[in-house]
Design an enzyme around this catalytic site. Sequence first.
Site: not given
Length: 263
Positions: A72, A86, A88-89, A91, A212
């Site tokens: 990302e 990703d 950190i999804d 965030t 995602d």
Amino acid sequence: MTDTEIELRYLVALGLAQEAGALAMSYANNRERMATRMKGRQDFLTEADGAVEMMLRSRIARVFPNDGFVGEEGGGDGAENLWIVDPIDGTANFARGEPHWCISIGFLHKMKPVVGVIHAPVLGETFAARQGAGAALNGGPIRVSDTTDIHAAAIEIGWSDRLPFEDYLGLVAKIGGMGASTKRSASGALGLCWVAAGRTDAYLELHINSWDVAAGIVIVEEAGGMFTDVWGGKRMDTRTAIYSNGQAHDCPVASLATHDGDT
Ligand code: IPD
Ligand code: CA
């Protein structure tokens, strides 16, 4: 690509997810390291996002030098064998100290997601799947729900600032009007895991990015669910898409999406 080569990537992804989780937690547990910037309206960026992605990018390059990598934060190019990550999804949740966030590691062969690992460190939950081998939560098998009645259904509807707010509100109103309960927990990747574990019956978003969903698609499908974009295709990103227990595909949820094209 052989099953063994896919399994190898699955095992590596499982290990890397734990390492990434520990790195992210080292930021979460230290407020001084939690400097937050805004990439756009309601679009958060923390130091941890970059650090976790860099770690994953370099580890994967060392073990699988011929595989491609898309993240990302750093982007990347397509490849026949491609990791989509990703770091950190969720965030915004992470930046606020909420527990609902995760690391999402997907691996695709010829653009088909075949390995997915999603690790939520604070929740202590690791969702994982590889093509043909079922889906698991912390090592135990999971299954989508068997809800068929829309009046008993819980449907998560994802939101971002990438589309007009009215589009999201319209969709929530329509699905709520059909009698489903609607919710939003602000991590698309975990939203797919919730479907896989039978905690919700479907996840729907008008515009979602590949990082995602790359891992979550395998987890949902291996848990017995379905993924479709509203045009009935199998395109993974930036399109209105529904991930469900399979039964929820029979309700007119997909046809209610109002967004009609890529952005
Ligand atoms: C977002 C979250 C959100 C989803 C958005 C994503 P981020 O990712 O997954 O739930 O609705 O489409 O962009 O910013 O938390 O990595
Ligand atoms: Ca994300």
